[in-house]
Write a protein that holds these residues in place. Sequence first.
Motif, PDB file in Angstrom:
ATOM      1  N   THR A   1       0.823  -1.838  -0.120  1.00  0.00           N
ATOM      2  CA  THR A   1      -0.310  -0.186  -0.017  1.00  0.00           C
ATOM      3  C   THR A   1       0.855   1.007   0.109  1.00  0.00           C
ATOM      4  N   ILE A   2       0.432   1.970  -0.733  1.00  0.00           N
ATOM      5  CA  ILE A   2       1.935   3.314  -1.575  1.00  0.00           C
ATOM      6  C   ILE A   2       0.316   4.652  -0.307  1.00  0.00           C
ATOM      7  N   GLU A   3       1.268   5.221  -0.009  1.00  0.00           N
ATOM      8  CA  GLU A   3       0.590   6.758  -0.348  1.00  0.00           C
ATOM      9  C   GLU A   3       0.768   7.869  -0.608  1.00  0.00           C
ATOM     10  N   LEU A   4       0.062   8.278  -1.913  1.00  0.00           N
ATOM     11  CA  LEU A   4       0.288   9.207  -3.275  1.00  0.00           C
ATOM     12  C   LEU A   4       0.538  10.062  -2.396  1.00  0.00           C
ATOM     13  N   ASP A   5       1.562  11.344  -2.593  1.00  0.00           N
ATOM     14  CA  ASP A   5       1.842  12.158  -2.429  1.00  0.00           C
ATOM     15  C   ASP A   5       1.820  13.458  -3.305  1.00  0.00           C
ATOM     16  N   LYS A   6       0.606  13.561  -3.044  1.00  0.00           N
ATOM     17  CA  LYS A   6      -0.220  15.002  -4.488  1.00  0.00           C
ATOM     18  C   LYS A   6       0.201  15.762  -4.151  1.00  0.00           C
ATOM     19  N   ASP A   7       0.573  16.936  -2.617  1.00  0.00           N
ATOM     20  CA  ASP A   7       1.011  17.689  -2.731  1.00  0.00           C
ATOM     21  C   ASP A   7       2.597  18.566  -3.590  1.00  0.00           C
ATOM     22  N   SER A   8       3.365  17.422  -3.664  1.00  0.00           N
ATOM     23  CA  SER A   8       4.470  18.123  -3.495  1.00  0.00           C
ATOM     24  C   SER A   8       5.140  17.240  -4.388  1.00  0.00           C
ATOM     25  N   SER A   9       4.473  16.386  -5.603  1.00  0.00           N
ATOM     26  CA  SER A   9       4.382  15.641  -6.653  1.00  0.00           C
ATOM     27  C   SER A   9       3.161  14.984  -7.747  1.00  0.00           C
ATOM     28  N   ARG A  10       2.187  16.691  -7.681  1.00  0.00           N
ATOM     29  CA  ARG A  10       0.762  15.913  -8.656  1.00  0.00           C
ATOM     30  C   ARG A  10       0.969  16.090  -9.513  1.00  0.00           C
ATOM     31  N   ASP A  11       2.090  16.554  -9.962  1.00  0.00           N
ATOM     32  CA  ASP A  11       1.462  15.990 -11.786  1.00  0.00           C
ATOM     33  C   ASP A  11       2.290  14.387 -12.370  1.00  0.00           C
ATOM     34  N   VAL A  12       3.176  13.758 -11.974  1.00  0.00           N
ATOM     35  CA  VAL A  12       3.541  13.023 -11.384  1.00  0.00           C
ATOM     36  C   VAL A  12       2.705  11.648 -11.142  1.00  0.00           C
ATOM     37  N   VAL A  13       1.785  12.334  -9.897  1.00  0.00           N
ATOM     38  CA  VAL A  13       1.049  10.951  -8.743  1.00  0.00           C
ATOM     39  C   VAL A  13      -0.655  11.349 -10.390  1.00  0.00           C
ATOM     40  N   ASP A  14      -0.911  12.003 -11.129  1.00  0.00           N
ATOM     41  CA  ASP A  14      -1.186  12.275 -12.133  1.00  0.00           C
ATOM     42  C   ASP A  14      -1.299  11.777 -12.988  1.00  0.00           C
ATOM     43  N   LYS A  15      -0.256  12.085 -14.325  1.00  0.00           N
ATOM     44  CA  LYS A  15       0.176  10.423 -14.822  1.00  0.00           C
ATOM     45  C   LYS A  15       0.603   9.135 -14.236  1.00  0.00           C
ATOM     46  N   PHE A  16       1.019   9.561 -13.400  1.00  0.00           N
ATOM     47  CA  PHE A  16       1.119   7.387 -12.497  1.00  0.00           C
ATOM     48  C   PHE A  16      -0.858   6.852 -12.759  1.00  0.00           C
ATOM     49  N   VAL A  17      -1.239   7.562 -11.942  1.00  0.00           N
ATOM     50  CA  VAL A  17      -3.101   7.469 -12.330  1.00  0.00           C
ATOM     51  C   VAL A  17      -3.748   6.963 -13.626  1.00  0.00           C
TER      52      VAL A  17
END
Length: 234
Positions: free
Chosen positions: A91-107
Amino acid sequence: MAKIKPQALLLQSKKKKAPSRISLSTIIICNIIIVLVILSLYATYRHWHYRLSNGIGTGMEDIEHLETFGESTRSGLPNYAILITGKGPITIELDKDSSRDVVDKFVNLCQKGYFKGMLFNHVIKNYIIQGGHSQKAGAAVEWILKGKSQHQLATSGKHETFVLGTGKPTKDNKEFELFITTAAISDLNDKLIIFGRVIKGEEVVQEIEKVDTDQRYQPKSPVGITNVILKQEA
């Protein structure tokens, strides 16, 4: 009682035995119905044959995934991602605050099924595990070889253990790889974009870290990600 004449009896007998005629239109309609039933059965067979031959299940697992992802998209990016691996879930907690663009691409890649079947193609004990679709010499191998040659393998708390990141894009490699650190490594600060951390399943990461590898740090027995589940709550 009046007697019925023999001739009248003969006429009544012929009327009872005479078969009723079937009209031509009735025959045509029956044939059309039979043809439609056969075509419907054939189409159903082709549909299920296609689904099974392409590895598509009954659809319940797809519905579950869509419901989970749909819930996350309605209220923005998800907070958590569960990597289902051959050793267990992480289980990974995603860091949307500092890496929102990367999280968006990952999703976005998760939605497209990009990580299904991704192997951990390089596992370096007390350093990092790397997942990707390419079997070429990975970035993790280059990093550790470069670090050894320059005697720069000292670790620090700049990169904590059990964080999830991806390599910074280069001209030669635009693949979205996954890296999970198994030690606090300082020399990854300029190489990785951290966008999450492991909050459950650290023992699974350690199990993957223990697999036997060859001289190029590639696992001798394949281990990888079978699915990714996105959620708002862990």
